[in-house]
Design an enzyme around this catalytic site. Structure first.
Site, PDB file in Angstrom:
ATOM      1  N   ASP A  48      12.026 -18.652 -20.505  1.00 48.73           N
ATOM      2  CA  ASP A  48      11.307 -16.777 -20.533  1.00 48.73           C
ATOM      3  C   ASP A  48      11.385 -16.289 -21.915  1.00 48.73           C
ATOM      4  OD1 ASP A  48      12.894 -15.713 -17.378  1.00 48.73           O
ATOM      5  OD2 ASP A  48      11.178 -16.850 -17.818  1.00 48.73           O
ATOM      6  N   ASP A  52       8.311 -14.600 -24.152  1.00 50.08           N
ATOM      7  CA  ASP A  52       8.355 -13.608 -23.972  1.00 50.08           C
ATOM      8  C   ASP A  52       7.873 -14.088 -25.559  1.00 50.08           C
ATOM      9  OD1 ASP A  52      11.139 -12.397 -22.268  1.00 50.08           O
ATOM     10  OD2 ASP A  52       8.807 -13.012 -22.063  1.00 50.08           O
ATOM     11  N   SER A  98       4.745  12.693   3.953  1.00 56.60           N
ATOM     12  CA  SER A  98       4.975  11.781   5.201  1.00 56.60           C
ATOM     13  C   SER A  98       4.487  12.136   6.981  1.00 56.60           C
ATOM     14  CB  SER A  98       5.988  12.412   5.756  1.00 56.60           C
ATOM     15  OG  SER A  98       6.163  11.520   6.921  1.00 56.60           O
ATOM     16  N   GLU A 140      -6.723   3.578  11.835  1.00 53.91           N
ATOM     17  CA  GLU A 140      -5.525   3.016  10.881  1.00 53.91           C
ATOM     18  C   GLU A 140      -4.785   2.325  10.994  1.00 53.91           C
ATOM     19  OE1 GLU A 140      -4.594   4.545   6.795  1.00 53.91           O
ATOM     20  OE2 GLU A 140      -6.934   4.891   7.198  1.00 53.91           O
ATOM     21  N   LYS A 142      -0.123   1.665  11.905  1.00 52.10           N
ATOM     22  CA  LYS A 142       0.157   2.025  10.980  1.00 52.10           C
ATOM     23  C   LYS A 142       1.586   0.749  10.296  1.00 52.10           C
ATOM     24  CE  LYS A 142       3.919   5.516  10.686  1.00 52.10           C
ATOM     25  NZ  LYS A 142       4.815   4.850  10.419  1.00 52.10           N
ATOM     26  N   ARG A 163       7.330   4.842  -2.803  1.00 52.38           N
ATOM     27  CA  ARG A 163       7.211   6.076  -2.602  1.00 52.38           C
ATOM     28  C   ARG A 163       8.698   7.072  -2.637  1.00 52.38           C
ATOM     29  NH1 ARG A 163       9.040   9.487   2.974  1.00 52.38           N
ATOM     30  NH2 ARG A 163       7.415  11.079   2.396  1.00 52.38           N
ATOM     31  N   GLU A 199       0.387   0.338   2.029  1.00 53.73           N
ATOM     32  CA  GLU A 199       1.259  -0.592   2.861  1.00 53.73           C
ATOM     33  C   GLU A 199       1.751  -1.503   1.878  1.00 53.73           C
ATOM     34  OE1 GLU A 199       3.524   1.930   4.246  1.00 53.73           O
ATOM     35  OE2 GLU A 199       4.836   1.181   5.540  1.00 53.73           O
ATOM     36  N   TYR A 251      -4.148   2.713   2.380  1.00 52.56           N
ATOM     37  CA  TYR A 251      -4.650   3.704   3.095  1.00 52.56           C
ATOM     38  C   TYR A 251      -4.863   4.597   2.855  1.00 52.56           C
ATOM     39  CZ  TYR A 251       0.330   4.340   3.202  1.00 52.56           C
ATOM     40  OH  TYR A 251       1.222   4.146   2.481  1.00 52.56           O
ATOM     41  N   LYS A 317      -6.441  10.329  11.401  1.00 53.01           N
ATOM     42  CA  LYS A 317      -6.382  10.976  10.449  1.00 53.01           C
ATOM     43  C   LYS A 317      -8.360  11.673  10.547  1.00 53.01           C
ATOM     44  CE  LYS A 317      -4.195   8.185   7.178  1.00 53.01           C
ATOM     45  NZ  LYS A 317      -4.171   7.176   6.353  1.00 53.01           N
ATOM     46  N   LYS A 341       3.626   6.993  17.843  1.00 59.28           N
ATOM     47  CA  LYS A 341       4.149   5.319  17.918  1.00 59.28           C
ATOM     48  C   LYS A 341       4.457   4.819  18.880  1.00 59.28           C
ATOM     49  CE  LYS A 341       7.137   5.983  14.488  1.00 59.28           C
ATOM     50  NZ  LYS A 341       7.800   5.324  13.771  1.00 59.28           N
TER      51      LYS A 341
HETATM   52  S1  IVH Z   1      -1.249   7.486   5.993  1.00 65.57           S
HETATM   53  C1  IVH Z   1      -0.764  12.196   4.043  1.00 65.57           C
HETATM   54  N1  IVH Z   1      -1.589   5.778   6.967  1.00 65.57           N
HETATM   55  O1  IVH Z   1       3.732   6.098   7.242  1.00 65.57           O
HETATM   56  C2  IVH Z   1      -0.703  10.864   4.888  1.00 65.57           C
HETATM   57  N2  IVH Z   1       1.179   6.033   6.014  1.00 65.57           N
HETATM   58  O2  IVH Z   1       5.469   8.735   7.957  1.00 65.57           O
HETATM   59  C3  IVH Z   1       0.218   9.699   4.255  1.00 65.57           C
HETATM   60  N3  IVH Z   1       1.916   4.172   7.080  1.00 65.57           N
HETATM   61  O3  IVH Z   1       5.497   6.400   4.075  1.00 65.57           O
HETATM   62  C4  IVH Z   1       0.326   8.272   5.087  1.00 65.57           C
HETATM   63  N4  IVH Z   1       0.996   2.690   8.014  1.00 65.57           N
HETATM   64  O4  IVH Z   1       4.736   4.193   4.549  1.00 65.57           O
HETATM   65  C5  IVH Z   1      -1.011   6.147   6.231  1.00 65.57           C
HETATM   66  N5  IVH Z   1      -2.529   3.855   8.088  1.00 65.57           N
HETATM   67  C6  IVH Z   1      -0.992   3.815   7.118  1.00 65.57           C
HETATM   68  C7  IVH Z   1      -0.157   3.891   7.113  1.00 65.57           C
HETATM   69  C8  IVH Z   1       1.507   4.789   7.172  1.00 65.57           C
HETATM   70  C9  IVH Z   1       1.652   3.291   7.504  1.00 65.57           C
HETATM   71  C10 IVH Z   1       3.480   4.804   6.447  1.00 65.57           C
HETATM   72  C11 IVH Z   1       3.657   5.328   5.530  1.00 65.57           C
HETATM   73  C12 IVH Z   1       4.141   6.650   4.875  1.00 65.57           C
HETATM   74  C13 IVH Z   1       4.677   6.928   6.503  1.00 65.57           C
HETATM   75  C14 IVH Z   1       4.355   7.554   6.791  1.00 65.57           C
END
Ligand code: IVH
Length: 704
Positions: A48, A52, A98, A140, A142, A163, A199, A251, A317, A341
């Protein structure tokens, strides 16, 4: 790569007689070569420090002669290098919010009704009554990984951050430098400053690979992909290998400077993000109205099992920027998005015992016997405990109350122990010192996590597993010869080894319990049909340790003839891509064993055959360089997608999992999914089944 601080030129005299432009080019090339060995092969050519130091030299030269700096200079990679630490924190330009969550269809519909009511207040009559049935929603999955923020300035990645608390998060730039889904440099048009949110996750197959590697080296394994990603992001040192198991789906956008801003409608924004060089999940789509949204949820509850990665729900969304700004949000989450969920995949139950199962290579796996529980639609009564290291890690005992988790196609896992509920008579789990099936000694090799039965083919469990593997779909593909039947055949003493399968008689088969003469005949026919195979399948079917389908096909392609593989030295075997010293030694040892050679001879004598031909250089194949994707069901030919893939690969086509601008053609059978519209939108050529069969026919491939 440490931060570049040295601006001195330690090799000034060397430079005197050298053209700086040429020198910069050479240094860039040298560093990139070192990087290749570091990242791609895992065997660095230099330390390394040496790396460097040369990188500093290049940076200094580039500073002196900026016009000569190359676009792909390693100095322009941000935060790379094994030695960078991830201590500091950065403030996100826009907060990372969130999502509001719902768990039932009633709460989901209520959420939409609340949105309609709130918008009606602002828009009165101009919001039609049909909002609920027409509203455009971007759907989308999750993803179950970790949210990260990528900050780009002038199209170059400046940093990546976790985050954190939503306001600021730890820098992880060096840890994600080797994640291939994350571009270091953006393509196309982009605002000068741009935050991309998305993500970071680990596909299930990669988790299995990561856990195998970890347990082989005696390290702790991860209970699920989220823990694996979280574990990696908490580390200090980057690991190119670990990063190669990670994927990223964007996302959304955080902060963006005004000029050249991305479109405001979310569906168009996603397309724009794709044009920047990100891979957008092909399952992201625009829906209309709440009914479609609810129906999609039902559809995904089944589909989720077959996805390559874990998702824990769906995110909905509002597409329109106007509605989004009217709806606004709280300090925690926007009011225009919701996460619906899936029901939990974790349950609590009792561990009532542990069985030890013996696998094909003698590996002994402890399996937890559980009080049956219903988890995500399936009754679970067993869960894997992997090996004794995992048992130690969990600290689990018989009698314990445990949390189990089932997701996707993976075998249910024991995640943790509820220590408060441990009964006083809980018993330690002990690895037996003799095989539970054949009573041979159990051996644990130092440095390996697994214990193995030393019985070899004396052990009926190993024999059964070897035969099951031989007959399986990706191996000899003997239709109808399932696991239960193989157990019966071995137990009845009718077969001992794979070659015995081909000497079974109708009377023997029909004499088995619950076997009608017609089914017995079907099995004989299937065995007969399986004799006509390929060298790749045959090699895989032999069940040589660590030789999977990919390696087997590569070996077949490289050598062309079985005899050449059997006679190859370890070095010659290592000339095959993917074959390292361990696999080469497994192969060599397998063929050095006279018993194995006899079995192969017997199989050939029984009529097992394949075509052998001189190997073709892979770039000489008729469709070399082409990339294709297969979707839907091939109903006319009844060909499986695996078979279609195999036939295309034999023509030199690379078969990918998802459609992108780089795809040359999509083979679309009946009931093609989202890949079809995606291909059409990207102007990718689409072959229906007839056109696909015609293409195969043109190149002399069998049209089964
Ligand atoms: S949107 C303003 N889209 O869920 C909206 N979040 O509960 C912000 N996550 O911290 C998030 N898939 O880690 C969004 N398709 C998706 C997602 C997603 C997973 C997670 C993400 C976030 C958490 C929010």
């Amino acid at each position: 790569m440490k931060e570049i601080t040295s601006l001195s030129l330690p090799f000034d005299d060397e430079l005197e007689n050298t053209d700086p432009k040429k020198y910069i080019q050479e240094l860039t090339k040298k560093l990139k070569n070192w990087e290749y060995y570091y990242y791609e092969t895992g065997s660095p050519l230099v330390t390394d420090d040496e790396y460097d130091s040369e990188l500093n030299n290049l940076a200094a030269l580039e500073k002196q002669y900026p016009d000569y700096a190359l676009d792909d200079s390693p100095t322009k990679r941000v935060g790379g290098g094994s030695s960078a630490g991830g201590e500091s924190t950065v403030r996100h330009r826009a907060p990372m919010l969130s999502l509001d969550k719902v768990h039932t269809s009633k709460d989901f519909v209520d959420f939409f009704e609340r949105m309609a009511k709130s918008l009606k207040k602002d828009l009165a009559e101009s919001l039609g009554d049909d909002f609920l049935s027409n509203v455009e929603i971007l759907l989308e999955p999750k993803y179950d990984g970790a949210a990260i923020n990528l900050f780009y300035k002038s199209g170059r990645l400046q940093y990546a951050a976790k985050r954190g608390d939503g306001e600021s998060g730890d820098l992880i730039t060096h840890l994600i430098a080797d994640v291939s889904d994350i571009p270091q440099v953006l393509a196309g048009q982009f605002p000068d400053e741009l935050e991309i949110r998305g993500e970071l996750f680990m596909p299930l197959a990669c988790l299995a690979e990561a856990n195998n590697t970890l347990s082989d080296s005696g390290d702790r394994t991860y209970a699920n992909p989220r823990n694996a990603v979280g574990g990696y992001l908490a580390r200090k040192d980057r690991s190119p290998k670990f990063a190669s198991w990670l994927r990223f789906f964007p996302y959304g956008v955080g902060f963006q400077s005004d000029s050249g801003a991305l479109p405001a409608k979310l569906d168009e924004q996603m397309q724009a993000i794709e044009c920047l060089g990100f891979k957008v999940n092909p399952d992201v789509r625009l829906l209309h109205g709440v009914i479609q949204c609810v129906n999609k949820f039902q559809e995904y509850q089944d589909k989720r099992e077959s996805l390559a990665f874990e998702i824990d729900g769906l995110v909905y969304k509002v597409n329109s920027p106007r509605y989004r700004s009217l709806l606004g949000g709280t300090s925690k989450f926007p009011k225009w998005a919701v996460a619906y969920k899936f029901p939990a995949v974790e349950r609590v139950t009792e561990l009532i015992g542990v069985d030890f199962q013996v696998g094909r290579t003698g590996a002994i796996t402890p399996v937890a016997r559980l009080n049956p529980v219903h988890v995500a639609g399936v009754t679970v009564s067993n869960a894997t405990l992997h090996n004794m290291d995992e048992i130690d890690r969990l600290g689990v005992k018989v009698g314990d109350t445990v949390i189990i988790r089932r997701a996707g196609d993976v075998i249910p896992q024991v995640v943790s122990v509820v220590l408060d509920k441990r009964p006083t008579d809980a018993r330690d789990i002990v690895m037996p010192d003799h095989c539970p099936v054949c009573d041979s000694l159990v051996e644990k090799v130092d440095g390996e996590a697994v214990a193995r039965c030393t019985g070899g083919l004396v052990c009926s469990a190993q024999r059964k597993e070897a035969i099951k593997h031989f007959a399986s779909r990706k191996a000899m593909d003997v239709e109808g010869l399932g696991d239960k039947l193989i157990d019966q055949l071995v137990d009845a003493g009718l077969i001992d080894s794979v070659d015995d399968l081909f000497h079974l008689t109708l009377e023997q088969l029909a004499g088995l319990e619950r076997m009608a003469e017609k089914s017995a005949q079907n099995i004989l026919d299937a065995l007969d049909a399986a004799k006509n195979t390929t060298l790749g399948r045959f090699l895989y079917a032999l069940g040589i340790r660590e030789v999977g389908t990919v390696t087997a096909n590569q070996l077949a392609g490289h050598f062309g003839f079985l005899q050449r593989i059997m006679d190859a030295t370890v070095e010659q075997l290592m000339a095959v891509p993917d074959v390292g010293v361990v696999v080469a030694e497994h192969l060599h040892n397998f063929f050095a064993e006279p018993h194995n050679r006899t079995v192969i001879e017997q199989l050939q004598r029984a009529g097992v055959h394949w075509e052998e031909k001189e190997p073709v250089q892979s770039d000489d194949l008729p469709l070399s360089g082409k990339t294709a994707v297969i979707t839907g069901t091939l109903v006319t030919s009844g060909m499986s997608r695996d078979r279609a893939k195999e036939l295309l690969e034999q023509l030199g086509v690379k078969v990918a999992g998802s459609v992108s601008a780089k795809t040359d053609f999509l083979v679309a059978g009946e009931k093609a999914g989202s890949k079809l519209p995606k291909a059409q939108s990207l102007n990718v050529e689409v072959l229906d089944e007839a056109a696909f069969l015609a293409l195969l026919g043109e190149h002399g491939q069998p049209l089964e």
